[in-house]
Scaffold this motif. Structure first.
Motif, mmCIF file in Angstrom:
data_model
loop_
_atom_site.group_PDB
_atom_site.id
_atom_site.type_symbol
_atom_site.label_atom_id
_atom_site.label_comp_id
_atom_site.label_asym_id
_atom_site.label_seq_id
_atom_site.Cartn_x
_atom_site.Cartn_y
_atom_site.Cartn_z
ATOM 1 N N ALA A 31 -1.018 -9.146 30.535
ATOM 2 C CA ALA A 31 0.005 -8.820 31.537
ATOM 3 C C ALA A 31 0.983 -7.772 31.007
ATOM 4 O O ALA A 31 1.356 -6.830 31.720
ATOM 5 C CB ALA A 31 0.760 -10.077 31.952
ATOM 6 N N TRP A 32 1.414 -7.934 29.762
ATOM 7 C CA TRP A 32 2.379 -6.991 29.192
ATOM 8 C C TRP A 32 1.776 -5.602 29.048
ATOM 9 O O TRP A 32 2.400 -4.604 29.386
ATOM 10 C CB TRP A 32 2.845 -7.462 27.819
ATOM 11 N N ARG A 33 0.557 -5.527 28.532
ATOM 12 C CA ARG A 33 -0.064 -4.226 28.257
ATOM 13 C C ARG A 33 -0.724 -3.630 29.496
ATOM 14 O O ARG A 33 -0.819 -2.408 29.615
ATOM 15 C CB ARG A 33 -1.091 -4.364 27.132
ATOM 16 N N GLY A 34 -1.208 -4.489 30.397
ATOM 17 C CA GLY A 34 -1.922 -4.027 31.590
ATOM 18 C C GLY A 34 -0.987 -3.522 32.670
ATOM 19 O O GLY A 34 -0.519 -2.378 32.603
ATOM 20 N N PRO A 35 -0.686 -4.353 33.665
ATOM 21 C CA PRO A 35 0.116 -3.872 34.795
ATOM 22 C C PRO A 35 1.522 -3.402 34.420
ATOM 23 O O PRO A 35 2.051 -2.483 35.028
ATOM 24 C CB PRO A 35 0.175 -5.059 35.755
ATOM 25 N N LEU A 36 2.124 -4.000 33.391
ATOM 26 C CA LEU A 36 3.469 -3.561 32.984
ATOM 27 C C LEU A 36 3.408 -2.339 32.071
ATOM 28 O O LEU A 36 4.385 -1.598 31.958
ATOM 29 C CB LEU A 36 4.229 -4.689 32.293
ATOM 30 N N GLY A 37 2.287 -2.144 31.423
ATOM 31 C CA GLY A 37 2.106 -0.980 30.562
ATOM 32 C C GLY A 37 3.015 -0.946 29.343
ATOM 33 O O GLY A 37 3.298 0.126 28.808
ATOM 34 N N SER A 84 9.028 -1.276 25.975
ATOM 35 C CA SER A 84 9.180 -0.414 27.156
ATOM 36 C C SER A 84 7.841 0.203 27.532
ATOM 37 O O SER A 84 6.889 0.194 26.760
ATOM 38 C CB SER A 84 10.225 0.680 26.897
ATOM 39 N N SER A 85 7.806 0.718 28.739
ATOM 40 C CA SER A 85 6.643 1.434 29.250
ATOM 41 C C SER A 85 7.158 2.673 29.963
ATOM 42 O O SER A 85 8.367 2.930 29.982
ATOM 43 C CB SER A 85 5.837 0.549 30.214
ATOM 44 N N TRP A 86 6.275 3.390 30.586
ATOM 45 C CA TRP A 86 6.677 4.589 31.318
ATOM 46 C C TRP A 86 7.512 4.248 32.547
ATOM 47 O O TRP A 86 8.238 5.085 33.051
ATOM 48 C CB TRP A 86 5.444 5.397 31.722
ATOM 49 N N MET A 87 7.460 2.971 32.995
ATOM 50 C CA MET A 87 8.175 2.628 34.231
ATOM 51 C C MET A 87 9.308 1.626 34.063
ATOM 52 O O MET A 87 10.138 1.486 34.956
ATOM 53 C CB MET A 87 7.195 2.112 35.279
ATOM 54 N N LEU A 88 9.351 0.898 32.928
ATOM 55 C CA LEU A 88 10.397 -0.103 32.769
ATOM 56 C C LEU A 88 10.653 -0.400 31.299
ATOM 57 O O LEU A 88 9.874 -0.046 30.437
ATOM 58 C CB LEU A 88 10.048 -1.394 33.533
ATOM 59 N N ALA A 89 11.765 -1.055 31.061
ATOM 60 C CA ALA A 89 12.104 -1.568 29.729
ATOM 61 C C ALA A 89 12.391 -3.054 29.882
ATOM 62 O O ALA A 89 13.019 -3.473 30.865
ATOM 63 C CB ALA A 89 13.316 -0.841 29.161
#
Length: 146
Positions: free
Chosen positions: A42-48, A78-83
């Motif tokens: 979940a963390w690495r997939g949809p949340l990136g 963090s990801s490209w869309m959220l922290a």
């Protein structure tokens, strides 16, 4: 995290007296392999989330440590869309886990705010209860003497 679009907190009673890092590490790394794999997915997939290596001893389940205190231990990613931050508090008689998410892109409101946050809120009480059970079981286990 100075500003967050989403914040929740879950608390449970505890009698262990252990520091916050123990709760954090057991919560993120101590469950069953299948549960840990689902969290990573979940963390690495949809949340990136850009998580580091789970083998890195300076990280907790790939999350960067942002606060390390006896009563307060926090990790962030963090990801490209959220922290996101997970804050573990070891208070007298209870443990509190706070999740804070900041949206960096509009899509994060859909992915987290309207989607995965509902799953998160449903899973957290049971996951925290499992953490408490594992910690209590270890404390009750007989210690070996040499």
């Amino acid at each position: 995290m100075p500003f967050a679009n989403y914040v929740d907190a879950f608390a449970l009673d505890r009698t262990d007296g252990l520091p916050a890092i123990v709760w954090c590490m057991d919560f993120l790394e101590g469950g069953r392999p299948f549960g840990r794999a689902l969290m990573q997915l979940a963390w690495r997939g949809p949340l990136g989330l850009r998580l580091g290596s789970q083998a890195d001893p300076t990280l907790v389940a790939g999350w960067q440590v942002s606060i390390a205190d006896e009563h307060l231990f926090a990790v962030r990613a963090s990801s490209w869309m959220l922290a996101a931050s997970l804050i573990f508090e070891a208070q007298r008689g209870r443990a509190v886990v706070t999740t804070a998410v900041t949206y960096n892109r509009v899509i994060a409101r859909l992915v987290w705010g309207a989607g995965l946050s509902a799953v998160h809120r449903a899973v957290m009480p049971r996951a925290l209860g499992g953490t408490r059970t594992r910690i209590n079981d270890r404390q009750r286990a007989p210690r070996r003497t040499q």
